[in-house]
Design a protein around this motif. Structure first.
Motif, PDB file in Angstrom:
ATOM      1  N   THR A   1      -2.392 -36.312 -12.850  1.00 43.40           N
ATOM      2  CA  THR A   1      -2.178 -36.818 -11.710  1.00 43.40           C
ATOM      3  C   THR A   1      -2.670 -38.187 -11.413  1.00 43.40           C
ATOM      4  O   THR A   1      -1.982 -38.953 -10.538  1.00 43.40           O
ATOM      5  CB  THR A   1      -2.519 -36.182 -10.490  1.00 43.40           C
ATOM      6  OG1 THR A   1      -3.724 -35.687 -10.416  1.00 43.40           O
ATOM      7  CG2 THR A   1      -1.797 -34.608 -10.601  1.00 43.40           C
TER       8      THR A   1
ATOM      9  N   ARG B   1      -0.800 -41.538 -12.996  1.00 47.91           N
ATOM     10  CA  ARG B   1       0.551 -41.487 -12.637  1.00 47.91           C
ATOM     11  C   ARG B   1       0.586 -41.811 -10.952  1.00 47.91           C
ATOM     12  O   ARG B   1       1.546 -42.631 -10.634  1.00 47.91           O
ATOM     13  CB  ARG B   1       1.110 -40.061 -12.715  1.00 47.91           C
ATOM     14  CG  ARG B   1       1.274 -39.739 -14.169  1.00 47.91           C
ATOM     15  CD  ARG B   1       1.821 -38.271 -14.384  1.00 47.91           C
ATOM     16  NE  ARG B   1       3.060 -38.180 -13.627  1.00 47.91           N
ATOM     17  CZ  ARG B   1       4.526 -38.211 -14.282  1.00 47.91           C
ATOM     18  NH1 ARG B   1       4.521 -38.679 -15.399  1.00 47.91           N
ATOM     19  NH2 ARG B   1       5.496 -37.981 -13.703  1.00 47.91           N
ATOM     20  N   GLY B   2      -0.358 -41.409 -10.322  1.00 47.70           N
ATOM     21  CA  GLY B   2      -0.420 -41.637  -9.057  1.00 47.70           C
ATOM     22  C   GLY B   2      -0.612 -43.248  -8.647  1.00 47.70           C
ATOM     23  O   GLY B   2      -0.112 -43.846  -7.929  1.00 47.70           O
TER      24      GLY B   2
ATOM     25  N   HIS C   1       2.392 -45.069  -9.445  1.00 48.00           N
ATOM     26  CA  HIS C   1       3.532 -44.970  -8.275  1.00 48.00           C
ATOM     27  C   HIS C   1       2.989 -45.948  -7.139  1.00 48.00           C
ATOM     28  O   HIS C   1       3.799 -46.331  -6.530  1.00 48.00           O
ATOM     29  CB  HIS C   1       3.402 -43.473  -7.802  1.00 48.00           C
ATOM     30  CG  HIS C   1       4.422 -43.151  -6.867  1.00 48.00           C
ATOM     31  ND1 HIS C   1       3.970 -43.219  -5.677  1.00 48.00           N
ATOM     32  CD2 HIS C   1       5.842 -42.779  -7.051  1.00 48.00           C
ATOM     33  CE1 HIS C   1       5.301 -42.841  -4.701  1.00 48.00           C
ATOM     34  NE2 HIS C   1       6.067 -42.688  -5.650  1.00 48.00           N
ATOM     35  N   ASN C   2       1.581 -46.288  -7.119  1.00 48.44           N
ATOM     36  CA  ASN C   2       1.451 -47.140  -6.140  1.00 48.44           C
ATOM     37  C   ASN C   2       1.458 -48.584  -6.472  1.00 48.44           C
ATOM     38  O   ASN C   2       1.134 -49.416  -5.687  1.00 48.44           O
ATOM     39  CB  ASN C   2      -0.287 -46.940  -5.804  1.00 48.44           C
ATOM     40  CG  ASN C   2      -0.506 -45.420  -5.124  1.00 48.44           C
ATOM     41  OD1 ASN C   2       0.374 -44.949  -4.539  1.00 48.44           O
ATOM     42  ND2 ASN C   2      -1.696 -45.284  -4.617  1.00 48.44           N
TER      43      ASN C   2
ATOM     44  N   ASN D   1      -4.513 -34.191  -4.671  1.00 48.95           N
ATOM     45  CA  ASN D   1      -4.620 -35.447  -5.585  1.00 48.95           C
ATOM     46  C   ASN D   1      -3.511 -36.276  -5.342  1.00 48.95           C
ATOM     47  O   ASN D   1      -3.412 -37.593  -5.030  1.00 48.95           O
ATOM     48  CB  ASN D   1      -4.678 -35.148  -6.890  1.00 48.95           C
ATOM     49  CG  ASN D   1      -6.223 -35.437  -7.726  1.00 48.95           C
ATOM     50  OD1 ASN D   1      -7.076 -35.607  -6.981  1.00 48.95           O
ATOM     51  ND2 ASN D   1      -5.993 -35.851  -8.791  1.00 48.95           N
ATOM     52  N   ILE D   2      -2.295 -35.511  -5.279  1.00 50.28           N
ATOM     53  CA  ILE D   2      -0.867 -36.125  -5.138  1.00 50.28           C
ATOM     54  C   ILE D   2      -0.803 -36.782  -3.681  1.00 50.28           C
ATOM     55  O   ILE D   2      -0.448 -38.038  -3.533  1.00 50.28           O
ATOM     56  CB  ILE D   2       0.093 -35.024  -5.294  1.00 50.28           C
ATOM     57  CG1 ILE D   2       0.322 -34.549  -6.637  1.00 50.28           C
ATOM     58  CG2 ILE D   2       1.538 -35.561  -4.786  1.00 50.28           C
ATOM     59  CD1 ILE D   2       1.260 -33.457  -6.789  1.00 50.28           C
ATOM     60  N   TRP D   3      -1.552 -36.180  -2.776  1.00 55.17           N
ATOM     61  CA  TRP D   3      -1.251 -36.944  -1.413  1.00 55.17           C
ATOM     62  C   TRP D   3      -2.449 -37.869  -1.206  1.00 55.17           C
ATOM     63  O   TRP D   3      -1.964 -38.879  -0.752  1.00 55.17           O
ATOM     64  CB  TRP D   3      -1.571 -35.639  -0.349  1.00 55.17           C
ATOM     65  CG  TRP D   3      -1.484 -35.962   1.101  1.00 55.17           C
ATOM     66  CD1 TRP D   3      -0.346 -37.040   1.707  1.00 55.17           C
ATOM     67  CD2 TRP D   3      -2.628 -35.942   2.175  1.00 55.17           C
ATOM     68  NE1 TRP D   3      -0.599 -36.987   2.979  1.00 55.17           N
ATOM     69  CE2 TRP D   3      -1.840 -36.426   3.153  1.00 55.17           C
ATOM     70  CE3 TRP D   3      -3.699 -35.366   2.153  1.00 55.17           C
ATOM     71  CZ2 TRP D   3      -2.622 -36.535   4.618  1.00 55.17           C
ATOM     72  CZ3 TRP D   3      -4.379 -35.503   3.383  1.00 55.17           C
ATOM     73  CH2 TRP D   3      -3.808 -35.901   4.566  1.00 55.17           C
TER      74      TRP D   3
ATOM     75  N   VAL E   1      -4.232 -39.640  -3.404  1.00 51.29           N
ATOM     76  CA  VAL E   1      -4.081 -40.742  -4.371  1.00 51.29           C
ATOM     77  C   VAL E   1      -3.335 -41.759  -3.940  1.00 51.29           C
ATOM     78  O   VAL E   1      -3.298 -43.018  -4.072  1.00 51.29           O
ATOM     79  CB  VAL E   1      -3.919 -40.347  -5.844  1.00 51.29           C
ATOM     80  CG1 VAL E   1      -3.865 -41.411  -6.864  1.00 51.29           C
ATOM     81  CG2 VAL E   1      -5.355 -39.372  -6.509  1.00 51.29           C
ATOM     82  N   GLY E   2      -2.151 -41.185  -3.521  1.00 50.02           N
ATOM     83  CA  GLY E   2      -0.806 -42.015  -3.026  1.00 50.02           C
ATOM     84  C   GLY E   2      -1.455 -42.874  -1.860  1.00 50.02           C
ATOM     85  O   GLY E   2      -0.804 -43.989  -1.407  1.00 50.02           O
TER      86      GLY E   2
ATOM     87  N   ASN F   1      -6.004 -44.226  -3.136  1.00 49.92           N
ATOM     88  CA  ASN F   1      -5.968 -44.450  -4.587  1.00 49.92           C
ATOM     89  C   ASN F   1      -7.221 -43.571  -5.341  1.00 49.92           C
ATOM     90  O   ASN F   1      -7.331 -42.434  -4.799  1.00 49.92           O
ATOM     91  CB  ASN F   1      -6.470 -46.007  -5.002  1.00 49.92           C
ATOM     92  CG  ASN F   1      -5.154 -46.724  -4.801  1.00 49.92           C
ATOM     93  OD1 ASN F   1      -4.096 -46.514  -5.237  1.00 49.92           O
ATOM     94  ND2 ASN F   1      -5.213 -47.989  -4.165  1.00 49.92           N
TER      95      ASN F   1
END
Length: 529
Positions: free
Chosen positions: A253, A256-257, A260-261, A399-401, A403-404, A407
């Protein structure tokens, strides 16, 4: 005869504890020169796939051997023991073969999920170690089940020496032969198989003289063995690989996060490599805390066997207090010295705040491990399992929430919060015999005061040093060692002055008697008493 068996068991537990301590120290320490040689991105390449190796180790070293040893110990005669391990060996061969094939076939898909298709070669490389898992798990399980811990201990230490040596050689070859980082990583992952081969040598006698003997003992139900191995055995694996599974979630994650940022792949790899610096620091903190508390495990088991429940509770309380005190001290010592430790070990102070947050995990994973040992002695498995599974789910979601939004800091916070969840769950649902162990004697207030004094003493020392001398890498050696020495002295002094532990508790600890003697001399000399 019974006393002799107890003595043999206790001696075996001590041998395994020492071997485990040596292996954990090796596993933590080698990462520091490795990262210095291959750099942040090289460290990222290795750490992305490392959790797969970690899960394999949990299968071959902890989970399956511990449960196999339990089954072996329950059998009355040698013929039945051999029949049992022969059948388990076949089951594990099928299981490990399936994992090997799965990793080799699905390596491109796994690498894609990790956000880096070039990791395929590392995933295929680490797959080979799973083929040795049946030999190691059954060999270790048989010997532990017959209360002979030496072969397991030797296999554990020799495996780590071989693996660590080959990893450092791979890093050295990378600098000499112009290898790519992924080629270097693939060879480093093959080190796990080389270590497994060396570990297998400890069980040559067993396989050559005993294992293949024909036996007239009746066969066990394969369905029964499969059910037990993949329920109770996997539960023990889960306990052993909690931090590795949290790292695996980061592998899938974090990069990839970051991508995505809008962070470029090269920068994301570099940041993940810096973030992974926390792993050796976390391991060393855990080794220190769990090493002290685990010395009391045999005494805990003995009290339970004799149905001395008050004694059991008292020892459990000491284990938890020692784990809490050492883990909190280690944690805040690393937090206050993190910029200096980061610069000393890795050459710069990048992401020191994120690493400082991550190492707070030391406190919660140590307490979870200690509670787990206590609950296991009571045959209470479900509470910890549910708590840890909940922690893994929460880590993935957070992590998904996070890190977005923040970071790398998001991954550190997610790890700490998920472990807090697991610990709170265990505390809420533990049986009455282990509840309220921290409530006596204002333990947390005293610990908080001791840590506060220690924290600010070390902080003043480092700030004064930087003001008068500097903050180059050479200076950080003095600051780190001096700060650690000062912090230890201040914490011990406060623990004694605030009576964090009773005299009886100090005497139960390794070196506790000597500490008390020195303290008595100091207070008499100063005229405090």
């Amino acid at each position: 005869m019974k006393n002799e068996q107890v003595k043999k068991t206790m001696k075996g537990a001590l041998i395994l504890s020492i071997a485990s301590l040596i292996a954990k120290i090796l596993s933590a320490v080698y990462r520091i020169p490795f990262e210095n040689i291959v750099g942040n991105t090289g460290f990222y390449v290795y750490q992305q796939v490392y959790p797969i190796y970690g899960i394999g180790v949990a299968f071959a070293l902890t989970g399956f051997p511990v449960y196999i040893s339990k089954l072996v110990a329950e059998q009355r005669d040698e013929a039945t023991k051999l029949r049992l391990v022969q059948q388990i060996f076949l089951i594990l061969c099928v299981f490990s073969g399936a994992i090997f094939v799965g990793l080799r076939v699905f390596a491109p898909f796994i690498a894609l999920l990790m956000g880096d298709p070039q990791l395929v070669v590392l995933i295929k490389s680490v797959a080979w170690m799973f083929l040795f898992m049946p030999i190691l798990a059954v060999g270790r399980g048989y010997y532990q089940g017959t209360f002979d811990m030496l072969p397991t201990a030797i296999s554990q230490v020799t495996e780590q020496f071989m693996r660590v040596g080959m990893i450092i050689l791979a890093a050295w070859a990378f600098t000499l032969f112009d290898w790519s980082l992924y080629q270097m990583g693939a060879v480093a992952m093959l080190a796990s198989s080389a270590g497994a081969v060396v570990a297998c040598l400890s069980f040559i006698k067993f396989y050559a003289k005993k294992f293949f003997k024909k036996t007239s003992a009746p066969k066990f139900s394969y369905l029964y063995l499969i059910e037990k191995l993949f329920s109770d055995g996997l539960i023990i694996c889960l306990f052993a690989s909690t931090m590795v599974l949290l790292q695996l979630i980061d592998s899938f994650t974090l990069v990839r996060g970051l991508l995505h940022n809008g962070i470029p792949l090269a920068v994301a790899k570099d940041l993940k490599g810096i973030y992974d610096r926390a792993q050796p620091l976390l391991q060393l903190g855990m080794v220190l805390a769990i090493g002290f508390s685990s010395t009391l495990l045999p005494t805990l088991s003995q009290a339970l066997q004799k149905r001395k429940y008050a004694e059991f509770r008292r020892i459990a309380q000491v284990m938890l207090r020692v784990s809490a005190a050492i883990s909190v001290a280690a944690c805040f010592g690393m937090v206050v010295l993190m910029p200096q430790i980061n610069t000393l070990l890795f050459g710069d102070a990048n992401l020191s705040a994120e690493l400082a947050v991550y190492v707070v995990s030391v406190i919660f994973i140590t307490l979870i491990g200690t509670y787990n040992s206590i609950l296991q002695s009571l045959n209470q498995f479900l509470i910890t399992v549910v708590g840890l599974l909940g922690a893994l789910v929460l880590k993935f979601i957070l992590n998904i929430w996070l890190v977005g939004r923040i970071n790398i800091m998001g991954a550190s916070v997610a790890t700490v919060l998920s472990l807090i969840f697991a610990l709170v769950f265990i505390l809420l649902f533990s049986p009455e015999i282990v509840k309220g162990l921290f409530n006596e004697g204002h333990f947390w207030l005293k610990l908080g005061l001791a840590i506060t004094v220690m924290f600010f003493s070390v902080r003043i020392f480092t700030m004064s040093y930087m003001h008068f001398i500097g903050n180059e890498r050479s200076d950080t050696l003095v600051m780190s060692l001096g700060g650690a020495f000062l912090g230890t002295l201040v914490f011990l002094g406060c623990a004694l002055a605030f009576k964090l532990f009773s005299v009886r508790e100090w005497l139960m600890l390794p070196g506790g008697k000597k500490i008390l003697k020195v303290w008595q001399k100091i207070i008499r000399k100063e005229g405090i008493l």
